[in-house]
Design a protein around this motif. Structure first.
Motif, PDB file in Angstrom:
ATOM      1  N   MET A 263      42.091 -83.759  22.738  1.00 30.72           N
ATOM      2  CA  MET A 263      41.826 -82.403  23.203  1.00 30.72           C
ATOM      3  C   MET A 263      42.802 -81.969  24.277  1.00 30.72           C
ATOM      4  O   MET A 263      43.236 -82.785  25.105  1.00 30.72           O
ATOM      5  CB  MET A 263      40.389 -82.303  23.733  1.00 30.72           C
ATOM      6  N   ASP A 264      43.152 -80.674  24.268  1.00 28.22           N
ATOM      7  CA  ASP A 264      43.957 -80.139  25.354  1.00 28.22           C
ATOM      8  C   ASP A 264      43.047 -79.801  26.536  1.00 28.22           C
ATOM      9  O   ASP A 264      41.831 -80.014  26.489  1.00 28.22           O
ATOM     10  CB  ASP A 264      44.774 -78.929  24.891  1.00 28.22           C
ATOM     11  N   GLU A 265      43.622 -79.276  27.594  1.00 24.31           N
ATOM     12  CA  GLU A 265      42.850 -79.031  28.817  1.00 24.31           C
ATOM     13  C   GLU A 265      41.734 -78.014  28.601  1.00 24.31           C
ATOM     14  O   GLU A 265      40.625 -78.177  29.127  1.00 24.31           O
ATOM     15  CB  GLU A 265      43.785 -78.556  29.934  1.00 24.31           C
ATOM     16  N   VAL A 266      42.019 -76.958  27.851  1.00 23.54           N
ATOM     17  CA  VAL A 266      41.006 -75.933  27.603  1.00 23.54           C
ATOM     18  C   VAL A 266      39.848 -76.510  26.803  1.00 23.54           C
ATOM     19  O   VAL A 266      38.662 -76.279  27.106  1.00 23.54           O
ATOM     20  CB  VAL A 266      41.619 -74.724  26.868  1.00 23.54           C
ATOM     21  N   GLU A 267      40.166 -77.281  25.766  1.00 26.24           N
ATOM     22  CA  GLU A 267      39.130 -77.891  24.932  1.00 26.24           C
ATOM     23  C   GLU A 267      38.294 -78.886  25.729  1.00 26.24           C
ATOM     24  O   GLU A 267      37.061 -78.913  25.617  1.00 26.24           O
ATOM     25  CB  GLU A 267      39.773 -78.579  23.727  1.00 26.24           C
ATOM     26  N   GLN A 268      38.944 -79.696  26.533  1.00 23.50           N
ATOM     27  CA  GLN A 268      38.220 -80.669  27.349  1.00 23.50           C
ATOM     28  C   GLN A 268      37.319 -79.963  28.353  1.00 23.50           C
ATOM     29  O   GLN A 268      36.200 -80.416  28.629  1.00 23.50           O
ATOM     30  CB  GLN A 268      39.207 -81.591  28.081  1.00 23.50           C
ATOM     31  N   HIS A 269      37.794 -78.841  28.878  1.00 21.29           N
ATOM     32  CA  HIS A 269      36.975 -78.067  29.830  1.00 21.29           C
ATOM     33  C   HIS A 269      35.694 -77.573  29.162  1.00 21.29           C
ATOM     34  O   HIS A 269      34.609 -77.636  29.758  1.00 21.29           O
ATOM     35  CB  HIS A 269      37.782 -76.896  30.372  1.00 21.29           C
TER      36      HIS A 269
ATOM     37  N   VAL B 198      34.147 -78.917  26.616  1.00 17.37           N
ATOM     38  CA  VAL B 198      33.275 -80.082  26.406  1.00 17.37           C
ATOM     39  C   VAL B 198      32.620 -80.477  27.726  1.00 17.37           C
ATOM     40  O   VAL B 198      31.429 -80.804  27.773  1.00 17.37           O
ATOM     41  CB  VAL B 198      34.059 -81.250  25.802  1.00 17.37           C
ATOM     42  N   ASN B 199      33.385 -80.446  28.806  1.00 15.36           N
ATOM     43  CA  ASN B 199      32.832 -80.805  30.115  1.00 15.36           C
ATOM     44  C   ASN B 199      31.721 -79.846  30.538  1.00 15.36           C
ATOM     45  O   ASN B 199      30.731 -80.257  31.164  1.00 15.36           O
ATOM     46  CB  ASN B 199      33.938 -80.823  31.172  1.00 15.36           C
ATOM     47  N   LEU B 200      31.863 -78.563  30.200  1.00 13.51           N
ATOM     48  CA  LEU B 200      30.811 -77.596  30.511  1.00 13.51           C
ATOM     49  C   LEU B 200      29.528 -77.931  29.765  1.00 13.51           C
ATOM     50  O   LEU B 200      28.430 -77.830  30.315  1.00 13.51           O
ATOM     51  CB  LEU B 200      31.275 -76.181  30.156  1.00 13.51           C
ATOM     52  N   PHE B 201      29.673 -78.331  28.498  1.00 18.66           N
ATOM     53  CA  PHE B 201      28.492 -78.731  27.733  1.00 18.66           C
ATOM     54  C   PHE B 201      27.841 -79.963  28.356  1.00 18.66           C
ATOM     55  O   PHE B 201      26.614 -80.029  28.498  1.00 18.66           O
ATOM     56  CB  PHE B 201      28.854 -79.029  26.281  1.00 18.66           C
ATOM     57  N   LEU B 202      28.651 -80.949  28.745  1.00 14.44           N
ATOM     58  CA  LEU B 202      28.103 -82.179  29.322  1.00 14.44           C
ATOM     59  C   LEU B 202      27.396 -81.895  30.652  1.00 14.44           C
ATOM     60  O   LEU B 202      26.381 -82.526  30.961  1.00 14.44           O
ATOM     61  CB  LEU B 202      29.229 -83.206  29.519  1.00 14.44           C
ATOM     62  N   ALA B 203      27.929 -80.942  31.407  1.00 17.12           N
ATOM     63  CA  ALA B 203      27.281 -80.575  32.666  1.00 17.12           C
ATOM     64  C   ALA B 203      25.933 -79.913  32.395  1.00 17.12           C
ATOM     65  O   ALA B 203      24.943 -80.163  33.097  1.00 17.12           O
ATOM     66  CB  ALA B 203      28.179 -79.636  33.462  1.00 17.12           C
ATOM     67  N   GLU B 204      25.881 -79.066  31.351  1.00 24.55           N
ATOM     68  CA  GLU B 204      24.616 -78.444  30.969  1.00 24.55           C
ATOM     69  C   GLU B 204      23.628 -79.498  30.484  1.00 24.55           C
ATOM     70  O   GLU B 204      22.452 -79.487  30.842  1.00 24.55           O
ATOM     71  CB  GLU B 204      24.871 -77.420  29.862  1.00 24.55           C
ATOM     72  N   LYS B 205      24.113 -80.425  29.692  1.00 17.29           N
ATOM     73  CA  LYS B 205      23.275 -81.503  29.170  1.00 17.29           C
ATOM     74  C   LYS B 205      22.672 -82.342  30.301  1.00 17.29           C
ATOM     75  O   LYS B 205      21.514 -82.763  30.234  1.00 17.29           O
ATOM     76  CB  LYS B 205      24.112 -82.385  28.236  1.00 17.29           C
TER      77      LYS B 205
END
Length: 335
Positions: free
Chosen positions: A10-16, A18-25
């Motif tokens: 993943m590039d930086e935007v894609e990883q960001h 995913v990270n937002l989803f993990l933070a919500e989770k």
């Protein structure tokens, strides 16, 4: 051209994202139960499962809850939930986000990311067909997801078909239901029986699933979405012209019994992209995925290096705009 080995990174935007989803989770905590969610309506059914839209009472997070009925022993229940833990580690931009799973009175519930536009089969019923540029992005996303699963988790999807490719109003494209992988217990596998009409010739003849059978299923799915109808038997050009001009919709129409269809897949030449209606790059890509010999289909990397894939790796396509217009959804600013 994208270098080999980078397709599932993943590039930086894609990883960001995913990270937002993990933070919500993370807001949900370690475990949730049926008491923690409220129903918001049905989403769909299929393969022995029901999918409903729910909201987590404590956080307001909206999820898709897939309910699978299983009559199993307590020890099997524990094993199923344990085996599902692998889904927690499948964090990729084109894989549906997984929140948690719980077991209640003979039912396993999988709580997953909610995709408000639904699956390809739902979308194509409204659109009649899916334009080639949208399919280009769907193809690249699906190939990258399949590569991520096999390279990172040694998982073969085994269930690639229109209702397992989801979109939302942000333009996100995600695969779901890779539940029939080797990581899940036999009891759960039996609840995820693959739709035979998307199976490759070798699978229909009793061979085991491989990445190559996923490639066939993806190519078959893309062809079906492009022409707006099941591609077996080959449709008449006049019919396709009417579908692509928006005059008729034929997605739910099948002119053969399921037995005849499966027999056709095994015995006859594979379906192909009709001449003169699509780009030569798309035709070349589909013809490569739908070769009867699984070794001749090429691997995921080779398919991602195809000209058609490379076009849509680089090209900007307003997937969100098309989805919102087609499904009458309010545009949502992508993160």
């Amino acid at each position: 051209m994208t270098e080999i080995g980078e397709f599932h990174v993943m590039d930086e935007v894609e990883q960001h994202k995913v990270n937002l989803f993990l933070a919500e989770k993370a807001k949900l905590g370690d475990e949730i139960s049926i008491k923690d969610v409220e129903g918001l309506g049905d989403i769909g059914t299929g393969n022995g499962a029901v999918v409903v839209k729910v909201r987590h009472k404590g956080t307001g997070i909206v999820m898709a809850r897939k309910i699978i009925h299983l009559e199993v022993k307590h020890s099997t229940k524990i094993r199923i939930i344990r085996d599902l833990k692998v889904l927690h580690d499948c964090n990729f931009i084109h894989i549906i986000g997984f929140y948690t799973a719980f077991y209640l009175q003979g039912e396993v519930s999988l709580c997953m990311e909610y995709m408000n536009a639904g699956s390809l089969d739902v979308i194509v019923r409204k659109s009649g067909f899916i334009p080639e540029n949208i399919l280009g992005k769907i193809s690249v996303a699906s190939l990258r997801a399949l590569m991520y699963l096999i390279e990172t988790h040694s998982i073969i999807h085994n269930e690639v078909k229109p209702n397992n490719i989801l979109l939302n109003s942000k333009g996100d494209i995600k695969l779901c239901d890779f539940g029939a992988s080797c990581h899940l217990s036999d009891s759960l596998i039996n609840s995820f029986i693959g739709t035979r009409s998307y199976m490759s010739p070798e699978r229909l003849q009793g061979e085991n699933s491989t990445v190559q059978s996923d490639i066939w299923a993806l190519g078959f799915t893309l062809l079906e979405m492009a022409i707006g109808m099941y591609p077996i038997p080959p449709p008449k050009k006049d019919t396709l012209t009417q579908i692509l001009s928006g005059k008729i919709k034929m997605y739910n129409f099948m002119d053969m019994s399921i037995f005849d269809i499966l027999n056709y897949v095994v015995i006859n030449e594979p379906p192909t992209v009709p001449d003169g209606l699509f780009s030569i790059e798309f035709k070349d890509f589909i013809d490569t995925t739908l070769r009867k010999d699984p070794k001749a289909r090429g691997n995921l990397t080779k398919l991602l290096k195809k000209t058609w894939s490379q076009i849509y790796i680089e090209k900007d396509v307003d997937v969100a705009g098309w989805v919102c217009k087609t499904m009458n959804l309010e545009p949502v600013k992508a993160v």
